[in-house]
Design a protein around this motif. Structure first.
Motif: not given
Length: 316
Positions: A262-266
Protein backbone atom coordinates in the motif's frame (compact mmCIF):
# COMPACT_ATOMS: atom_id res chain seq x y z
CA UNK A 1 27.92 -7.87 50.09
CA UNK A 2 28.82 -11.26 48.66
CA UNK A 3 27.16 -13.74 46.32
CA UNK A 4 27.10 -16.27 49.18
CA UNK A 5 25.12 -13.87 51.38
CA UNK A 6 22.61 -13.38 48.57
CA UNK A 7 22.29 -17.16 48.10
CA UNK A 8 21.68 -17.61 51.83
CA UNK A 9 18.96 -14.93 51.82
CA UNK A 10 17.31 -16.43 48.73
CA UNK A 11 17.23 -19.92 50.26
CA UNK A 12 15.79 -18.65 53.55
CA UNK A 13 13.07 -16.88 51.57
CA UNK A 14 12.27 -20.10 49.68
CA UNK A 15 12.25 -22.28 52.79
CA UNK A 16 10.69 -19.63 55.07
CA UNK A 17 12.97 -21.04 57.75
CA UNK A 18 16.61 -20.46 58.61
CA UNK A 19 16.86 -24.00 60.01
CA UNK A 20 15.53 -25.65 56.83
CA UNK A 21 17.69 -23.40 54.64
CA UNK A 22 20.78 -24.41 56.64
CA UNK A 23 19.90 -28.07 56.16
CA UNK A 24 19.48 -27.67 52.39
CA UNK A 25 22.73 -25.74 52.04
CA UNK A 26 24.68 -28.05 54.40
CA UNK A 27 25.84 -25.18 56.61
CA UNK A 28 25.15 -24.29 60.22
CA UNK A 29 22.16 -22.22 61.23
CA UNK A 30 24.48 -19.73 62.92
CA UNK A 31 26.42 -19.21 59.67
CA UNK A 32 23.26 -18.22 57.81
CA UNK A 33 22.00 -16.02 60.65
CA UNK A 34 25.36 -14.21 60.82
CA UNK A 35 25.52 -13.75 57.04
CA UNK A 36 22.02 -12.25 56.91
CA UNK A 37 22.73 -9.92 59.85
CA UNK A 38 25.90 -8.69 58.14
CA UNK A 39 23.99 -8.13 54.92
CA UNK A 40 21.22 -6.22 56.68
CA UNK A 41 23.77 -4.10 58.52
CA UNK A 42 25.64 -3.27 55.30
CA UNK A 43 22.48 -2.35 53.37
CA UNK A 44 20.72 -0.69 56.33
CA UNK A 45 17.55 -2.68 55.76
CA UNK A 46 15.65 -5.55 57.40
CA UNK A 47 15.25 -8.53 55.07
CA UNK A 48 13.07 -10.84 57.19
CA UNK A 49 10.51 -10.70 59.97
CA UNK A 50 9.43 -13.61 62.15
CA UNK A 51 5.83 -14.87 62.17
CA UNK A 52 3.90 -17.91 63.36
CA UNK A 53 4.57 -19.53 59.99
CA UNK A 54 8.32 -18.95 60.14
CA UNK A 55 10.30 -16.08 58.64
CA UNK A 56 8.82 -13.81 55.97
CA UNK A 57 10.35 -11.26 53.67
CA UNK A 58 9.79 -7.62 54.47
CA UNK A 59 8.87 -5.27 51.58
CA UNK A 60 12.52 -4.20 51.52
CA UNK A 61 13.54 -7.84 51.47
CA UNK A 62 11.30 -8.62 48.50
CA UNK A 63 12.78 -5.71 46.55
CA UNK A 64 16.32 -6.78 47.41
CA UNK A 65 15.72 -10.38 46.30
CA UNK A 66 14.20 -9.24 43.00
CA UNK A 67 17.65 -7.82 42.22
CA UNK A 68 19.68 -10.53 43.93
CA UNK A 69 17.93 -13.45 42.21
CA UNK A 70 18.84 -12.12 38.77
CA UNK A 71 22.51 -11.99 39.82
CA UNK A 72 22.32 -15.50 41.26
CA UNK A 73 20.77 -16.79 38.03
CA UNK A 74 23.42 -15.09 35.88
CA UNK A 75 26.15 -16.56 38.06
CA UNK A 76 24.65 -20.04 37.64
CA UNK A 77 24.44 -19.51 33.87
CA UNK A 78 28.09 -18.41 33.62
CA UNK A 79 29.17 -21.43 35.66
CA UNK A 80 27.21 -23.76 33.37
CA UNK A 81 28.72 -22.21 30.25
CA UNK A 82 32.29 -22.56 31.43
CA UNK A 83 31.93 -25.73 33.50
CA UNK A 84 33.24 -27.75 30.57
CA UNK A 85 36.45 -26.75 28.85
CA UNK A 86 35.09 -28.45 25.74
CA UNK A 87 32.42 -25.76 25.18
CA UNK A 88 32.98 -23.96 21.89
CA UNK A 89 33.02 -20.15 21.96
CA UNK A 90 29.72 -18.56 21.01
CA UNK A 91 29.60 -16.45 17.85
CA UNK A 92 28.32 -12.99 18.76
CA UNK A 93 27.30 -9.95 16.73
CA UNK A 94 25.16 -6.94 17.59
CA UNK A 95 24.00 -4.01 15.45
CA UNK A 96 21.93 -0.95 16.29
CA UNK A 97 20.19 0.86 13.47
CA UNK A 98 17.80 3.63 12.74
CA UNK A 99 14.48 2.23 11.56
CA UNK A 100 15.63 1.00 8.15
CA UNK A 101 14.12 -2.09 6.44
CA UNK A 102 17.31 -2.53 4.40
CA UNK A 103 19.31 -2.93 7.63
CA UNK A 104 16.88 -5.62 8.79
CA UNK A 105 17.19 -7.27 5.37
CA UNK A 106 21.00 -7.39 5.73
CA UNK A 107 20.64 -8.85 9.23
CA UNK A 108 18.25 -11.56 8.00
CA UNK A 109 20.71 -12.48 5.25
CA UNK A 110 23.47 -12.79 7.83
CA UNK A 111 21.31 -15.06 10.00
CA UNK A 112 20.55 -17.33 7.05
CA UNK A 113 24.22 -17.60 6.16
CA UNK A 114 25.58 -18.58 9.59
CA UNK A 115 26.23 -22.27 10.11
CA UNK A 116 27.86 -22.13 13.56
CA UNK A 117 26.23 -24.43 16.16
CA UNK A 118 26.14 -21.66 18.79
CA UNK A 119 25.52 -17.95 18.18
CA UNK A 120 23.97 -14.88 19.75
CA UNK A 121 22.93 -12.17 17.28
CA UNK A 122 21.15 -8.94 18.18
CA UNK A 123 19.56 -6.14 16.16
CA UNK A 124 18.11 -3.00 17.72
CA UNK A 125 15.93 -0.58 15.75
CA UNK A 126 16.03 2.73 17.58
CA UNK A 127 16.69 6.46 17.35
CA UNK A 128 19.96 7.92 16.07
CA UNK A 129 21.13 9.09 19.48
CA UNK A 130 20.56 5.59 20.90
CA UNK A 131 22.37 3.98 17.96
CA UNK A 132 25.39 6.18 18.67
CA UNK A 133 25.17 5.47 22.39
CA UNK A 134 24.96 1.69 21.81
CA UNK A 135 28.12 1.73 19.69
CA UNK A 136 29.96 4.10 22.05
CA UNK A 137 29.25 1.86 25.07
CA UNK A 138 30.11 -1.29 23.05
CA UNK A 139 26.57 -2.65 23.40
CA UNK A 140 26.64 -2.97 19.61
CA UNK A 141 29.53 -3.75 17.27
CA UNK A 142 28.35 -1.15 14.77
CA UNK A 143 25.46 1.16 14.00
CA UNK A 144 23.57 2.28 10.90
CA UNK A 145 22.66 5.99 10.62
CA UNK A 146 22.49 8.81 8.08
CA UNK A 147 23.85 12.32 7.81
CA UNK A 148 23.05 15.11 5.37
CA UNK A 149 24.78 18.27 4.20
CA UNK A 150 22.88 20.15 6.90
CA UNK A 151 23.72 17.74 9.76
CA UNK A 152 27.05 16.20 8.73
CA UNK A 153 29.36 18.62 10.55
CA UNK A 154 27.47 18.39 13.85
CA UNK A 155 27.06 14.61 13.78
CA UNK A 156 30.67 13.92 12.74
CA UNK A 157 31.94 16.28 15.44
CA UNK A 158 29.75 14.41 17.93
CA UNK A 159 31.20 11.08 16.75
CA UNK A 160 34.80 12.31 16.79
CA UNK A 161 34.43 13.45 20.41
CA UNK A 162 33.60 9.81 21.21
CA UNK A 163 36.38 8.31 19.07
CA UNK A 164 33.91 6.97 16.55
CA UNK A 165 34.02 6.97 12.77
CA UNK A 166 31.38 7.15 10.03
CA UNK A 167 31.69 5.03 6.87
CA UNK A 168 29.63 6.23 3.92
CA UNK A 169 27.75 3.58 1.89
CA UNK A 170 25.47 5.56 -0.42
CA UNK A 171 24.21 9.08 -1.06
CA UNK A 172 20.43 8.99 -1.57
CA UNK A 173 18.05 11.67 -2.82
CA UNK A 174 15.62 12.29 0.06
CA UNK A 175 12.05 11.14 -0.53
CA UNK A 176 8.51 11.41 0.79
CA UNK A 177 6.64 8.31 1.99
CA UNK A 178 2.94 8.23 1.07
CA UNK A 179 0.25 5.65 0.50
CA UNK A 180 -0.63 4.55 -3.01
CA UNK A 181 -3.62 6.64 -4.02
CA UNK A 182 -2.43 9.62 -1.98
CA UNK A 183 -3.10 12.99 -3.70
CA UNK A 184 0.67 13.26 -4.29
CA UNK A 185 1.17 9.69 -5.49
CA UNK A 186 0.98 10.47 -9.21
CA UNK A 187 3.84 12.95 -9.09
CA UNK A 188 7.36 12.19 -10.34
CA UNK A 189 8.76 14.46 -7.63
CA UNK A 190 7.42 16.65 -4.82
CA UNK A 191 8.35 20.12 -3.63
CA UNK A 192 8.84 20.54 0.10
CA UNK A 193 6.16 23.24 0.30
CA UNK A 194 3.57 20.80 -1.10
CA UNK A 195 3.78 18.77 2.11
CA UNK A 196 2.57 21.62 4.32
CA UNK A 197 -1.13 20.77 3.83
CA UNK A 198 -0.71 17.18 5.03
CA UNK A 199 -0.19 15.60 8.45
CA UNK A 200 3.52 14.98 9.01
CA UNK A 201 4.49 11.70 10.67
CA UNK A 202 7.66 11.74 12.77
CA UNK A 203 9.42 9.31 15.07
CA UNK A 204 9.62 10.12 18.76
CA UNK A 205 12.93 11.42 20.09
CA UNK A 206 14.13 12.61 23.46
CA UNK A 207 12.92 15.98 24.68
CA UNK A 208 15.54 18.64 24.08
CA UNK A 209 17.37 16.54 21.52
CA UNK A 210 18.73 18.37 18.49
CA UNK A 211 16.75 18.08 15.26
CA UNK A 212 20.04 16.95 13.67
CA UNK A 213 19.44 13.56 15.30
CA UNK A 214 15.94 13.14 13.90
CA UNK A 215 14.87 9.98 12.12
CA UNK A 216 13.38 11.93 9.22
CA UNK A 217 15.19 13.96 6.60
CA UNK A 218 14.94 17.58 7.74
CA UNK A 219 13.69 19.57 4.76
CA UNK A 220 12.14 22.42 6.77
CA UNK A 221 14.77 23.45 9.30
CA UNK A 222 13.23 26.90 9.75
CA UNK A 223 9.77 25.76 10.89
CA UNK A 224 7.76 22.86 12.29
CA UNK A 225 4.80 21.26 10.49
CA UNK A 226 1.40 22.45 11.73
CA UNK A 227 -0.04 18.91 11.95
CA UNK A 228 2.16 16.17 13.38
CA UNK A 229 1.74 12.53 14.40
CA UNK A 230 4.52 11.09 16.57
CA UNK A 231 5.22 7.33 16.71
CA UNK A 232 8.02 5.21 18.13
CA UNK A 233 8.16 2.07 15.97
CA UNK A 234 8.36 1.30 12.26
CA UNK A 235 5.30 -0.97 12.04
CA UNK A 236 3.05 1.76 13.45
CA UNK A 237 4.60 4.32 11.11
CA UNK A 238 3.86 2.14 8.07
CA UNK A 239 0.26 1.59 9.15
CA UNK A 240 -0.35 5.31 9.64
CA UNK A 241 1.11 6.24 6.25
CA UNK A 242 -0.85 3.44 4.53
CA UNK A 243 -4.19 4.32 6.12
CA UNK A 244 -4.15 8.13 6.15
CA UNK A 245 -2.96 11.02 4.01
CA UNK A 246 -0.02 11.53 6.40
CA UNK A 247 3.43 11.93 4.88
CA UNK A 248 6.94 11.36 6.15
CA UNK A 249 10.42 11.90 4.79
CA UNK A 250 13.48 9.69 4.59
CA UNK A 251 15.55 7.61 2.21
CA UNK A 252 12.44 6.37 0.41
CA UNK A 253 14.03 2.95 0.00
CA UNK A 254 11.57 0.07 -0.19
CA UNK A 255 12.66 -3.51 0.50
CA UNK A 256 10.78 -6.13 -1.50
CA UNK A 257 10.83 -8.76 1.26
CA UNK A 258 9.35 -6.35 3.82
CA UNK A 259 7.27 -4.22 1.48
CA UNK A 260 3.73 -3.18 2.36
CA UNK A 261 2.08 -2.99 -1.06
CA UNK A 262 0.00 0.00 0.00
CA UNK A 263 3.01 2.31 0.37
CA UNK A 264 5.33 4.09 -2.03
CA UNK A 265 7.87 6.90 -2.00
CA UNK A 266 8.37 9.99 -4.16
CA UNK A 267 11.66 11.91 -4.54
CA UNK A 268 11.80 15.38 -3.06
CA UNK A 269 12.75 17.87 -5.74
CA UNK A 270 16.50 18.31 -5.88
CA UNK A 271 17.82 21.28 -3.96
CA UNK A 272 21.36 20.13 -3.40
CA UNK A 273 21.16 18.00 -0.25
CA UNK A 274 21.47 14.22 0.07
CA UNK A 275 20.91 11.57 2.72
CA UNK A 276 24.26 9.91 3.35
CA UNK A 277 23.61 6.38 4.54
CA UNK A 278 26.44 4.70 6.39
CA UNK A 279 27.64 2.79 9.40
CA UNK A 280 29.59 3.75 12.51
CA UNK A 281 31.99 2.01 14.86
CA UNK A 282 34.56 2.81 17.54
CA UNK A 283 37.87 3.78 15.94
CA UNK A 284 39.87 1.27 17.96
CA UNK A 285 37.38 -1.60 17.60
CA UNK A 286 38.28 -4.38 15.18
CA UNK A 287 35.28 -5.73 13.31
CA UNK A 288 34.62 -9.45 13.55
CA UNK A 289 34.17 -11.53 10.43
CA UNK A 290 30.40 -11.43 11.05
CA UNK A 291 30.40 -7.63 11.34
CA UNK A 292 32.37 -7.30 8.10
CA UNK A 293 29.98 -9.70 6.39
CA UNK A 294 27.02 -7.66 7.65
CA UNK A 295 28.54 -4.49 6.14
CA UNK A 296 28.89 -6.27 2.79
CA UNK A 297 25.26 -7.37 2.97
CA UNK A 298 24.20 -3.85 3.95
CA UNK A 299 25.74 -2.56 0.70
CA UNK A 300 23.86 -5.24 -1.26
CA UNK A 301 20.56 -4.58 0.54
CA UNK A 302 20.71 -0.86 -0.20
CA UNK A 303 21.44 -1.47 -3.89
CA UNK A 304 18.62 -4.01 -4.11
CA UNK A 305 16.26 -1.59 -2.35
CA UNK A 306 17.15 1.16 -4.83
CA UNK A 307 16.37 -1.14 -7.74
CA UNK A 308 13.07 -2.32 -6.24
CA UNK A 309 12.02 1.24 -5.34
CA UNK A 310 12.52 2.37 -8.94
CA UNK A 311 10.42 -0.61 -10.07
CA UNK A 312 7.56 0.30 -7.72
CA UNK A 313 7.56 3.92 -8.91
CA UNK A 314 7.44 2.84 -12.55
CA UNK A 315 4.28 0.84 -11.88
CA UNK A 316 2.30 3.69 -10.31
Amino acid sequence: MTLQQMKYAAEVARCRSINRAASKLFVSQSSISSAIKELESELHITLFKRSNQGVELTPEGRQFLSYANSLIERHAYIESVYASKQVEPELQFSVSTQRYPFAVDAFVRLVNEIRDPRFNLTIRETSMDKVIDDVYTAVSDLGVIFTSNATEKIIKRFLQARSMEFHLIKKIQPCVYVRKGHPLSGKASVKAEELARYIYMAFEHKQGESIDFSEEFNFIADRHPDKVIVVNDRATAVNIVCNTDAVSTGSGLLVEEFMDGRMMSIPLEDYGDRMKLGWIKLKNRHLSAEAERFVDMLHDSIENALSFTRKVRSQV
